[in-house]
Write an enzyme that holds these catalytic residues in place. Sequence first.
Site, short mmCIF file in Angstrom:
data_model
loop_
_atom_site.label_atom_id
_atom_site.label_comp_id
_atom_site.label_asym_id
_atom_site.label_seq_id
_atom_site.Cartn_x
_atom_site.Cartn_y
_atom_site.Cartn_z
CB CYS A 65 -19.62 -1.83 -3.84
SG CYS A 65 -17.97 -2.28 -3.26
CG PHE A 108 -18.71 -11.49 -6.67
CD1 PHE A 108 -19.54 -10.66 -7.39
CD2 PHE A 108 -17.86 -12.35 -7.36
CE1 PHE A 108 -19.54 -10.66 -8.78
CE2 PHE A 108 -17.84 -12.36 -8.75
CZ PHE A 108 -18.69 -11.52 -9.46
CG LEU A 109 -14.83 -8.85 -0.38
CD1 LEU A 109 -15.20 -7.64 0.45
CD2 LEU A 109 -13.41 -9.27 -0.08
CG ASP A 138 -2.18 0.83 0.94
OD1 ASP A 138 -3.27 0.25 0.77
OD2 ASP A 138 -2.06 2.08 0.87
CD GLU A 195 -16.93 -2.22 3.04
OE1 GLU A 195 -17.41 -1.51 3.93
OE2 GLU A 195 -16.41 -1.76 2.01
N1 LIG Z 1 -15.07 -2.62 -0.24
C1 LIG Z 1 -15.70 -3.70 -0.71
O1 LIG Z 1 -16.56 -4.28 -0.03
C2 LIG Z 1 -15.40 -4.23 -2.08
C3 LIG Z 1 -15.96 -5.46 -2.47
C4 LIG Z 1 -15.69 -5.93 -3.75
C5 LIG Z 1 -14.90 -5.19 -4.62
N2 LIG Z 1 -14.38 -3.98 -4.20
C6 LIG Z 1 -13.59 -3.21 -5.14
O2 LIG Z 1 -12.24 -3.32 -4.75
C7 LIG Z 1 -11.54 -2.10 -5.01
C8 LIG Z 1 -10.91 -1.57 -3.74
O3 LIG Z 1 -11.96 -1.25 -2.85
P1 LIG Z 1 -11.67 -0.91 -1.33
O4 LIG Z 1 -12.97 -0.70 -0.67
O5 LIG Z 1 -10.72 -1.93 -0.77
O6 LIG Z 1 -10.89 0.49 -1.51
P2 LIG Z 1 -10.04 1.27 -0.42
O7 LIG Z 1 -10.09 2.69 -0.83
O8 LIG Z 1 -10.49 0.87 0.95
O9 LIG Z 1 -8.55 0.71 -0.59
C9 LIG Z 1 -7.72 1.05 -1.65
C10 LIG Z 1 -6.29 1.02 -1.13
O10 LIG Z 1 -5.40 1.10 -2.24
C11 LIG Z 1 -4.28 1.90 -1.84
N3 LIG Z 1 -3.61 2.38 -3.04
C12 LIG Z 1 -4.01 3.33 -3.90
N4 LIG Z 1 -3.11 3.50 -4.89
C13 LIG Z 1 -2.10 2.63 -4.64
C14 LIG Z 1 -0.90 2.32 -5.29
N5 LIG Z 1 -0.54 2.93 -6.41
N6 LIG Z 1 -0.11 1.37 -4.76
C15 LIG Z 1 -0.46 0.75 -3.63
N7 LIG Z 1 -1.60 0.99 -2.96
C16 LIG Z 1 -2.42 1.92 -3.47
C17 LIG Z 1 -4.90 2.97 -0.97
O11 LIG Z 1 -3.93 3.59 -0.15
C18 LIG Z 1 -5.94 2.18 -0.20
O12 LIG Z 1 -5.43 1.67 1.01
C19 LIG Z 1 -12.59 -1.15 -5.61
O13 LIG Z 1 -12.56 -1.22 -7.01
C20 LIG Z 1 -13.89 -1.72 -5.10
O14 LIG Z 1 -14.99 -1.41 -5.93
C21 LIG Z 1 -14.60 -3.50 -2.95
#
Ligand SMILES: NC(=O)c1ccc[n+]([C@@H]2O[C@H](COP(=O)([O-])OP(=O)(O)OC[C@H]3O[C@@H](n4cnc5c(N)ncnc54)[C@H](O)[C@@H]3O)[C@@H](O)[C@H]2O)c1
Length: 464
Positions: A278, A169-170, A47, A172
């Site tokens: 999402c 598809f998880l 990260d 939160e």
């Molecule tokens: N949150 C959910 O329940 C969920 C479920 C399924 C899919 N998704 C998808 O997964 C993706 C991530 O969602 P999230 O909720 O985890 O987002 P988030 O914002 O919580 O996490 C993203 C992370 O990526 C890091 N990041 C950004 N640029 C970076 C880089 N260049 N190198 C390394 N780290 C970097 C950020 O610092 C952050 O910690 C999204 O596309 C979302 O739609 C999320």
Amino acid sequence: MRRTKMRRTDPGGITSNQILGIFGTGYAGLVTSVCFAELGHTVTAIDKDHDVVARLSDGTPTIHEPGLQELLTGNLESGRLRFTTKAEDAVVGSDIVFLCVGTPPRADGRADLCQVEEVARTIAPLLDGYKLIVEKSTVPARTAYWVDWTIRRLAGPNREFDVASNPEFLREGTAVQDFLKPDRIVIGADTERARSRLLDLYRKGFHCPIVATSVTTAELIKQTANAFLATKISFINMVSDLCEELGVDVATVARGVGLDPRIGSHFLNAGLGFGGSCLPKDLNALITVAEDNGVDVAMLREVERINTARVERLLAKVDRALWVLPQKVIGVLGVAFKQDTDDIRGAPSLGIIPRLHSAGAIVRVYDPAAAQNIQKLYPPNDRLAYVASAVEAARGADALVILTDWDEFRSLDLGGIRSLMRTPIIVDGRNLFEPARMRAAGFEYHSLGRGEATLRTVPRRVPV
Ligand SMILES: NC(=O)c1ccc[n+]([C@@H]2O[C@H](COP(=O)([O-])OP(=O)(O)OC[C@H]3O[C@@H](n4cnc5c(N)ncnc54)[C@H](O)[C@@H]3O)[C@@H](O)[C@H]2O)c1
């Protein structure tokens, strides 16, 4: 921290582990990292946020997610999981690199793909032999094409790699269970090599159908799934408004409808509508992709409009219950977009709390996990306080407004709460209680779509 290739057999039955690099340790990336480590793979999660990496390396979860702490601690101790801020640690020597970075909504509704593009640019010069690069982030269809184009342009012609899609598809609140026991796995790959690598990764430890398809199809499956879930929620909320007019209980309608297996009972809970990081963003992103391609998605625009209107409907109920808001004390129960998470992205509370506050109310907010996150957006002041319990929110309140479906709220000591309130009014945006029970407990109880009229009590309305 360079990784040497090391394969082994683990007690869980994985015969060969894979070496995985995972970009992004947010809600999706962190759960993906700890769960793949738990399944015996060797995971380096990167990260760009130094503070997040330091806390995770220390074994401190950076998000609230049931079951995460144990897996984080155990896999750090076993050495199968580590966190870094250096891209080369996650790329060099790894078999598969997952993209789990954020794809937040832009102001125009499109997905902001800057984080995805940045990772593609970062990976390109670090490729050392064949690498499978997998989108787990939710992205608009054809994003993989641009990831491939970016890496190809920057990595030079001799680098061997494939870009695949493996949408996540998880949910939160149940993310660890959802990851380890998914109902399906979708693998989008356009080469045999990429497909067989991903199938290999999911061969052991998972017992669910696998949909193996093209990359673009996999990207579209994820956005379609979220748009459909959003549609179900807006549909039942539309019916809920009709239920209120007819004096009918929407929960009973939903049960009667949902027992039809063609419809299903999930996501038929009327209330404040969908939020989170999402559904709203993925619905919007699908709308823009469709409209860019000349496809009429007016239906999805309506899904979005109905959802936005839920906040207004709840605020109107608060207005009607309290008449004038200035100086009224309102306890707000819940700010997370749903229970068992500290995530407030896209939560209805973000629209409701500032509106109550700017209407002059004295607002006292309680959430079991998400209060810290909302305080960063709306710091406390003389009319906005964050309290440590539902009881504190209720003390001296003119009304309680429920915005999140935490189990803790379902099991409140209603008698105790009522005795603390100045006027026992509850406006429940999540329909947590039976109206009759609340009346019997001495509350004036307002919820959404919960009529109880009988043939004798409904006034006859003459059609015009
Ligand atoms: N949150 C959910 O329940 C969920 C479920 C399924 C899919 N998704 C998808 O997964 C993706 C991530 O969602 P999230 O909720 O985890 O987002 P988030 O914002 O919580 O996490 C993203 C992370 O990526 C890091 N990041 C950004 N640029 C970076 C880089 N260049 N190198 C390394 N780290 C970097 C950020 O610092 C952050 O910690 C999204 O596309 C979302 O739609 C999320």
